[in-house]
Structure formats: C-alpha cells, structure tokens
Enzyme design. Sequence first.
Site, mmCIF file in Angstrom:
data_model
loop_
_atom_site.group_PDB
_atom_site.id
_atom_site.type_symbol
_atom_site.label_atom_id
_atom_site.label_comp_id
_atom_site.label_asym_id
_atom_site.label_seq_id
_atom_site.Cartn_x
_atom_site.Cartn_y
_atom_site.Cartn_z
ATOM 1 N N GLY A 8 0.826 -1.206 0.000
ATOM 2 C CA GLY A 8 0.000 0.000 0.000
ATOM 3 C C GLY A 8 0.859 1.255 0.000
ATOM 4 O O GLY A 8 0.492 2.291 0.545
ATOM 5 N N GLY A 11 -0.360 4.839 -0.971
ATOM 6 C CA GLY A 11 -1.456 5.421 -0.192
ATOM 7 C C GLY A 11 -1.019 6.614 0.640
ATOM 8 O O GLY A 11 0.142 7.029 0.597
ATOM 9 N N GLN A 12 -1.978 7.155 1.426
ATOM 10 C CA GLN A 12 -1.696 8.378 2.191
ATOM 11 C C GLN A 12 -0.543 8.167 3.178
ATOM 12 O O GLN A 12 0.374 8.984 3.246
ATOM 13 C CB GLN A 12 -2.954 8.805 2.978
ATOM 14 C CG GLN A 12 -2.814 10.139 3.665
ATOM 15 C CD GLN A 12 -3.940 10.441 4.663
ATOM 16 O OE1 GLN A 12 -4.691 9.559 5.063
ATOM 17 N NE2 GLN A 12 -4.011 11.672 5.088
ATOM 18 N N LEU A 13 -0.554 7.059 3.929
ATOM 19 C CA LEU A 13 0.525 6.802 4.900
ATOM 20 C C LEU A 13 1.773 6.280 4.185
ATOM 21 O O LEU A 13 2.894 6.745 4.405
ATOM 22 C CB LEU A 13 0.049 5.783 5.945
ATOM 23 C CG LEU A 13 1.055 5.262 6.965
ATOM 24 C CD1 LEU A 13 1.728 6.383 7.738
ATOM 25 C CD2 LEU A 13 0.364 4.282 7.929
ATOM 26 N N ASP A 34 2.654 -1.691 -4.373
ATOM 27 C CA ASP A 34 1.248 -1.261 -4.369
ATOM 28 C C ASP A 34 0.557 -1.927 -5.552
ATOM 29 O O ASP A 34 1.221 -2.338 -6.505
ATOM 30 C CB ASP A 34 1.158 0.280 -4.486
ATOM 31 C CG ASP A 34 -0.213 0.807 -4.061
ATOM 32 O OD1 ASP A 34 -0.327 1.309 -2.925
ATOM 33 O OD2 ASP A 34 -1.173 0.683 -4.865
ATOM 34 N N ILE A 35 -0.761 -2.019 -5.500
ATOM 35 C CA ILE A 35 -1.485 -2.604 -6.642
ATOM 36 C C ILE A 35 -1.420 -1.633 -7.820
ATOM 37 O O ILE A 35 -1.541 -2.026 -8.969
ATOM 38 C CB ILE A 35 -2.947 -2.933 -6.237
ATOM 39 C CG1 ILE A 35 -3.565 -3.936 -7.223
ATOM 40 C CG2 ILE A 35 -3.788 -1.663 -6.090
ATOM 41 C CD1 ILE A 35 -4.779 -4.657 -6.670
ATOM 42 N N ARG A 36 -1.194 -0.312 -7.481
ATOM 43 C CA ARG A 36 -1.049 0.700 -8.545
ATOM 44 C C ARG A 36 0.430 0.883 -8.850
ATOM 45 O O ARG A 36 1.287 0.558 -8.028
ATOM 46 C CB ARG A 36 -1.616 2.052 -8.051
ATOM 47 C CG ARG A 36 -3.103 2.048 -7.724
ATOM 48 C CD ARG A 36 -3.504 3.268 -6.894
ATOM 49 N NE ARG A 36 -3.095 3.107 -5.496
ATOM 50 C CZ ARG A 36 -3.362 4.035 -4.549
ATOM 51 N NH1 ARG A 36 -3.931 5.169 -4.877
ATOM 52 N NH2 ARG A 36 -3.006 3.830 -3.285
ATOM 53 N N TYR A 137 -15.289 -1.282 8.059
ATOM 54 C CA TYR A 137 -13.856 -0.985 8.228
ATOM 55 C C TYR A 137 -13.446 -1.273 9.676
ATOM 56 O O TYR A 137 -12.450 -1.950 9.928
ATOM 57 C CB TYR A 137 -13.607 0.484 7.887
ATOM 58 C CG TYR A 137 -12.207 0.990 8.129
ATOM 59 C CD1 TYR A 137 -11.973 1.976 9.087
ATOM 60 C CD2 TYR A 137 -11.124 0.502 7.410
ATOM 61 C CE1 TYR A 137 -10.704 2.464 9.306
ATOM 62 C CE2 TYR A 137 -9.846 0.998 7.620
ATOM 63 C CZ TYR A 137 -9.646 1.974 8.574
ATOM 64 O OH TYR A 137 -8.373 2.458 8.791
ATOM 65 N N LYS A 141 -10.953 -4.026 11.361
ATOM 66 C CA LYS A 141 -9.828 -3.605 12.221
ATOM 67 C C LYS A 141 -9.817 -4.413 13.527
ATOM 68 O O LYS A 141 -8.774 -4.830 14.011
ATOM 69 C CB LYS A 141 -9.885 -2.099 12.495
ATOM 70 C CG LYS A 141 -9.463 -1.254 11.300
ATOM 71 C CD LYS A 141 -8.023 -1.581 10.891
ATOM 72 C CE LYS A 141 -7.637 -0.999 9.562
ATOM 73 N NZ LYS A 141 -6.279 -1.425 9.129
HETATM 74 C C1 VAH Z 1 -10.929 6.863 7.737
HETATM 75 N N1 VAH Z 1 -8.807 8.057 7.612
HETATM 76 O O1 VAH Z 1 -11.457 7.966 7.892
HETATM 77 C C2 VAH Z 1 -9.411 6.767 7.975
HETATM 78 C C3 VAH Z 1 -9.086 6.483 9.422
HETATM 79 C C4 VAH Z 1 -9.598 6.950 11.820
HETATM 80 C C5 VAH Z 1 -9.988 7.183 10.399
HETATM 81 O O2 VAH Z 1 -9.002 5.140 9.686
HETATM 82 O O3 VAH Z 1 -11.535 5.862 7.427
#
Ligand code: VAH
Length: 318
Positions: A8, A11-13, A34-36, A137, A141
Amino acid sequence: MTRALVTGAAGQLGSELVPALRARYGEQAVLATDIREISTSGPSARLDCTDRKAFARLVDEHRPDVVFHLVALLSAKGEENPQRAWQINMGCLESALEVARQAGCALFVPSSIAAFGPSTPPDPTPQDTLQRPTSIYGVTKVAGELLCDYYAQRYGLDVRGVRYPGLISWAAEPGGGTTDYAVDIFYGALQDDRYTCFLSADTQLDMMYMPDAVRAAIELMAAPATHLEHRNAFNVTAMQLTPELLTTEIRRHRPGFEIDYRIDPVRQAIADSWPRRLDDSAARRQWGWQHRYDLAAMTRDMLENLSRKLGLATVPSD
Ligand code: VAH
C-alpha cells in the site's frame, strides 16, 4: 541493517513512510509495493496482496526484516461495498501474516480508532475497552487486531500495530475516509478560500499529523519487544479536532476563509460512532510514544507545504 517492504506504498501513509524509511535505512533497503504503479526513485514493484504467491516471491527476493502492511479499504469506501472491504482488508492481512510467518520477518499492521464503536467509552477511550464497531472498516480492524494477536501468541510472530486516529497530510491525497475533511479543508482554503464540510461543525475526532504517524510506526517497530504488553493495537493520538476548531486555526493564516456544511449522513454516522479522545498512555509508557505536532504547528506546516505543492504563493507563516 534493517530492510523493509511496504505494501500500500502509494497510499496516504505509505507515500510518506517509504521516504522516511529510506532516509533511515538507505534507499535500496526499502521495497515499495502497491497494486497501482508507483513513481518512486527507489526499488518498487506492483503487488496485489491477495496473490499470496507473488507476495511471498517479493519477500523472498527482497528479504525484508520487517513488512509494513498498509493495504486497506477505508471507512466510507468500505460502506459502499462491505463484502469487498472484508475480502480486501482481511484477505490481504491473511497473506501478510502467512508470508511474514513463513519468512520469519516482523510485521507492522495499523489498526484505527474505527476499531471502537458507539458502546465504547468515548472520552477518554481507554487502551483496553469494549470494541463493537458499526462500520465494516471497524469490523475488519477489530478482526485484524485479534488475528495479529493470535499469530503472535500461536506462532511467535513479531507483529505490532497502533490504532491511528485521522491522519492529516499534504503529500498524497487520502481516499475514502471519514476524517478526510481535515485534509480537504486545506485544499479548499488555499484554492477557493472556502470549503463545504461533510461533517457537522462540532464533530470531535482524534487526529494526527503525518510526520508523527510515520514516526510512530518506525519507533514502535524499533522498540524492544519485551516492553510491549499491548503489541498489536496501541492507542496513539496527537490532538482532538472539530471542523470549527480547524476553521478558527486556518483563519489565523487566512482571515477570509469561509466554511459551510452539507452533512453526509453515512460519514456523520461513522464519525459519531468513534471516540472523542483516545487515552494513549499505554503507548507513552511502554515504548515512549510522544506526538510533536499540535493544531497550530500542523496548520502552519500544512499551509506552507500544500501551497508549495499546488504552486501557489506561500502563505506567510505567523
Ligand atoms: C478513515 N482516515 O477515515 C481513515 C481512518 C480513523 C480514520 O481510519 O476511514
């Protein structure tokens, strides 16, 4: 000499973790995947993490001491297709755990404040507490935290993680998150002197500036394992923001900045289910976590760097 592989990485991180790792360990020591397609000066490769054979082959070739596994569909994107979010987030994590276990390397897997839900104590949210998230999500997690704990206990895998708050950055645009308003607002301020916010003015969420988030990942993986009681899901935070607070701080630099609100019910419901203030004392005690950017410092740095990135006249820093 530490060698690393990042999934990844576009990505942002990932787009800021890779340069930070290369600065610390050497450019050739860090393989960005990354996949991209990734535009980077150092070693990179395309990788779909659900392809376990391809993942294992890259690890076998690059021989990392640590894999930073950052692949995930974020909260708002996940609600558009929960089944795909489960397949990607859990399928890729299973591959990362199995590849790291068989290769004998350490693994970093970020969790999130999304791992908490409406029945979690919101302020402060303790390190150890009820986790009944209501977003897919968040479900991935919590499942991920438990799967990582299992691999550590059953196989002795050195897997570690933090529960990140919303991350604010200028280098790469975020995608599909609920906290993305805290990034988008800076683009609006610099390009239009106005922003329409999809969360209500008083929505309080934990946030962190990207340089702190990158340092947290690197410092956690470098910490002595014997100190880590929580290992896979340390609460970490830096500040508690609302759109109102952020607007007031931006106006210190851009007095004419205007904000209005068009609430997105999906992302507002997600945000309302998350903590108001994380207790991150366990991370501060067990591996010396300490944020460096507060609201004022982050805002100043964001405006200066984003102005430069957008080719605008730099904002005079006060
Ligand atoms: C989101 N930026 O908004 C992510 C993050 C805590 C939020 O995991 O889904």
